[in-house]
Design a protein around this motif. Structure first.
Motif, PDB file in Angstrom:
ATOM      1  N   ALA A 221       0.835  -1.206   0.000  1.00  0.00           N
ATOM      2  CA  ALA A 221       0.000   0.000   0.000  1.00  0.00           C
ATOM      3  C   ALA A 221       0.870   1.256   0.000  1.00  0.00           C
ATOM      4  CB  ALA A 221      -0.932  -0.014   1.206  1.00  0.00           C
ATOM      5  N   ALA A 222       1.972   1.232   0.751  1.00  0.00           N
ATOM      6  CA  ALA A 222       2.865   2.395   0.788  1.00  0.00           C
ATOM      7  C   ALA A 222       3.509   2.616  -0.578  1.00  0.00           C
ATOM      8  CB  ALA A 222       3.941   2.203   1.854  1.00  0.00           C
ATOM      9  N   LEU A 223       3.961   1.542  -1.215  1.00  0.00           N
ATOM     10  CA  LEU A 223       4.551   1.670  -2.548  1.00  0.00           C
ATOM     11  C   LEU A 223       3.525   2.167  -3.560  1.00  0.00           C
ATOM     12  CD1 LEU A 223       6.777  -1.534  -2.705  1.00  0.00           C
ATOM     13  CD2 LEU A 223       7.543   0.840  -2.572  1.00  0.00           C
ATOM     14  N   GLN A 224       2.320   1.649  -3.462  1.00  0.00           N
ATOM     15  CA  GLN A 224       1.249   2.076  -4.361  1.00  0.00           C
ATOM     16  C   GLN A 224       0.966   3.560  -4.171  1.00  0.00           C
ATOM     17  OE1 GLN A 224      -0.066   0.120  -6.680  1.00  0.00           O
ATOM     18  NE2 GLN A 224      -1.371   1.724  -7.477  1.00  0.00           N
ATOM     19  N   ALA A 225       0.934   4.008  -2.915  1.00  0.00           N
ATOM     20  CA  ALA A 225       0.692   5.418  -2.630  1.00  0.00           C
ATOM     21  C   ALA A 225       1.824   6.285  -3.183  1.00  0.00           C
ATOM     22  CB  ALA A 225       0.540   5.633  -1.126  1.00  0.00           C
ATOM     23  N   GLN A 226       3.069   5.823  -3.042  1.00  0.00           N
ATOM     24  CA  GLN A 226       4.202   6.574  -3.569  1.00  0.00           C
ATOM     25  C   GLN A 226       4.118   6.690  -5.089  1.00  0.00           C
ATOM     26  OE1 GLN A 226       7.529   4.376  -2.118  1.00  0.00           O
ATOM     27  NE2 GLN A 226       7.634   5.490  -0.185  1.00  0.00           N
ATOM     28  N   LEU A 227       3.826   5.580  -5.743  1.00  0.00           N
ATOM     29  CA  LEU A 227       3.725   5.609  -7.206  1.00  0.00           C
ATOM     30  C   LEU A 227       2.585   6.507  -7.657  1.00  0.00           C
ATOM     31  CD1 LEU A 227       4.438   1.890  -8.125  1.00  0.00           C
ATOM     32  CD2 LEU A 227       5.863   3.882  -8.606  1.00  0.00           C
ATOM     33  N   THR A 228       1.464   6.444  -6.968  1.00  0.00           N
ATOM     34  CA  THR A 228       0.325   7.294  -7.320  1.00  0.00           C
ATOM     35  C   THR A 228       0.693   8.761  -7.154  1.00  0.00           C
ATOM     36  OG1 THR A 228      -1.210   5.564  -6.635  1.00  0.00           O
ATOM     37  CG2 THR A 228      -2.089   7.803  -6.779  1.00  0.00           C
ATOM     38  N   PHE A 229       1.369   9.086  -6.060  1.00  0.00           N
ATOM     39  CA  PHE A 229       1.789  10.467  -5.825  1.00  0.00           C
ATOM     40  C   PHE A 229       2.736  10.933  -6.932  1.00  0.00           C
ATOM     41  CE2 PHE A 229       5.020  13.378  -4.206  1.00  0.00           C
ATOM     42  CZ  PHE A 229       4.228  14.460  -3.879  1.00  0.00           C
ATOM     43  N   LEU A 230       3.739  10.102  -7.246  1.00  0.00           N
ATOM     44  CA  LEU A 230       4.698  10.475  -8.283  1.00  0.00           C
ATOM     45  C   LEU A 230       4.017  10.642  -9.641  1.00  0.00           C
ATOM     46  CD1 LEU A 230       7.724   8.236  -7.303  1.00  0.00           C
ATOM     47  CD2 LEU A 230       7.562  10.719  -7.097  1.00  0.00           C
TER      48      LEU A 230
ATOM     49  N   LYS B  76       0.803  11.403 -10.203  1.00  0.00           N
ATOM     50  CA  LYS B  76      -0.041  12.599 -10.185  1.00  0.00           C
ATOM     51  C   LYS B  76       0.781  13.878 -10.186  1.00  0.00           C
ATOM     52  CE  LYS B  76      -4.152  10.583  -8.156  1.00  0.00           C
ATOM     53  NZ  LYS B  76      -5.093  10.573  -7.031  1.00  0.00           N
ATOM     54  N   SER B  77       1.967  13.856  -9.583  1.00  0.00           N
ATOM     55  CA  SER B  77       2.810  15.042  -9.558  1.00  0.00           C
ATOM     56  C   SER B  77       3.577  15.220 -10.864  1.00  0.00           C
ATOM     57  CB  SER B  77       3.786  14.981  -8.386  1.00  0.00           C
ATOM     58  OG  SER B  77       4.711  13.931  -8.566  1.00  0.00           O
ATOM     59  N   GLY B  78       3.523  14.222 -11.731  1.00  0.00           N
ATOM     60  CA  GLY B  78       4.186  14.328 -13.022  1.00  0.00           C
ATOM     61  C   GLY B  78       5.657  13.953 -12.990  1.00  0.00           C
ATOM     62  N   ASN B  79       6.123  13.395 -11.900  1.00  0.00           N
ATOM     63  CA  ASN B  79       7.530  13.017 -11.798  1.00  0.00           C
ATOM     64  C   ASN B  79       7.852  11.716 -12.527  1.00  0.00           C
ATOM     65  OD1 ASN B  79       8.227  15.283 -10.360  1.00  0.00           O
ATOM     66  ND2 ASN B  79       7.827  14.329  -8.378  1.00  0.00           N
ATOM     67  N   ILE B  80       6.857  10.913 -12.773  1.00  0.00           N
ATOM     68  CA  ILE B  80       7.073   9.697 -13.564  1.00  0.00           C
ATOM     69  C   ILE B  80       5.920   9.555 -14.533  1.00  0.00           C
ATOM     70  CG2 ILE B  80       8.371   8.447 -11.787  1.00  0.00           C
ATOM     71  CD1 ILE B  80       5.827   6.817 -11.263  1.00  0.00           C
ATOM     72  N   LEU B  81       6.156   8.832 -15.586  1.00  0.00           N
ATOM     73  CA  LEU B  81       5.110   8.574 -16.571  1.00  0.00           C
ATOM     74  C   LEU B  81       4.597   7.162 -16.378  1.00  0.00           C
ATOM     75  CD1 LEU B  81       6.869  10.102 -19.683  1.00  0.00           C
ATOM     76  CD2 LEU B  81       5.069  11.130 -18.298  1.00  0.00           C
ATOM     77  N   PRO B  82       3.363   6.918 -16.756  1.00  0.00           N
ATOM     78  CA  PRO B  82       2.846   5.554 -16.641  1.00  0.00           C
ATOM     79  C   PRO B  82       3.580   4.651 -17.629  1.00  0.00           C
ATOM     80  CG  PRO B  82       1.318   6.931 -17.849  1.00  0.00           C
ATOM     81  CD  PRO B  82       2.400   7.837 -17.339  1.00  0.00           C
ATOM     82  N   PRO B  83       3.549   3.354 -17.415  1.00  0.00           N
ATOM     83  CA  PRO B  83       4.211   2.452 -18.355  1.00  0.00           C
ATOM     84  C   PRO B  83       3.568   2.548 -19.734  1.00  0.00           C
ATOM     85  CG  PRO B  83       3.005   1.228 -16.681  1.00  0.00           C
ATOM     86  CD  PRO B  83       2.920   2.668 -16.324  1.00  0.00           C
ATOM     87  N   CYS B  84       4.392   2.446 -20.743  1.00  0.00           N
ATOM     88  CA  CYS B  84       3.903   2.519 -22.118  1.00  0.00           C
ATOM     89  C   CYS B  84       3.128   1.250 -22.436  1.00  0.00           C
ATOM     90  CB  CYS B  84       5.090   2.669 -23.070  1.00  0.00           C
ATOM     91  SG  CYS B  84       4.615   2.748 -24.790  1.00  0.00           S
ATOM     92  N   PRO B  85       1.897   1.354 -22.929  1.00  0.00           N
ATOM     93  CA  PRO B  85       1.115   0.146 -23.224  1.00  0.00           C
ATOM     94  C   PRO B  85       1.789  -0.743 -24.263  1.00  0.00           C
ATOM     95  CG  PRO B  85      -0.253   2.110 -23.354  1.00  0.00           C
ATOM     96  CD  PRO B  85       1.148   2.574 -23.171  1.00  0.00           C
TER      97      PRO B  85
END
Length: 91
Positions: free
Chosen positions: A45-54, A56-65
């Motif tokens: 859950a903590a990792l999921q929250a970190q990834l969601t935050f990153l 939403k903040s634009g620091n990472i992009l979602p994986p390319c489909p």
């Protein structure tokens, strides 16, 4: 006869004690497993929250489909050009 009965009673008591200890060990092991699963779920859950935050903040992009299947698009394009040049050589 009384000595046999006393012996059997002692054996029954020993068996009951061993069974009680086995049940206690099983219960303790189940509690340890449950605690480990809870820790794992919290970590996830903590990792999921970190990834969601990153994300939403634009620091990472979602994986390319297109690359989610593990293939590299550049290699695919190179493979096509290699095949086309091979076909041209054969003709």
């Amino acid at each position: 006869m009384e000595s046999k009965i006393a012996y059997l009673n002692a054996e029954l008591a020993a068996v009951a004690e061993r069974e009680k200890k086995r049940e206690e060990r099983e219960k303790k092991r189940e509690e340890e497993i449950a605690a480990a699963k809870e820790v794992e779920n919290k970590r996830y859950a903590a990792l999921q929250a970190q990834l969601t935050f990153l994300f939403k903040s634009g620091n990472i992009l979602p994986p390319c489909p297109a690359s989610s299947d593990g293939s590299d698009q550049e290699d695919d394009e190179n493979d096509k050009s290699d095949k086309e040049s091979d076909q041209g050589d054969e003709e």
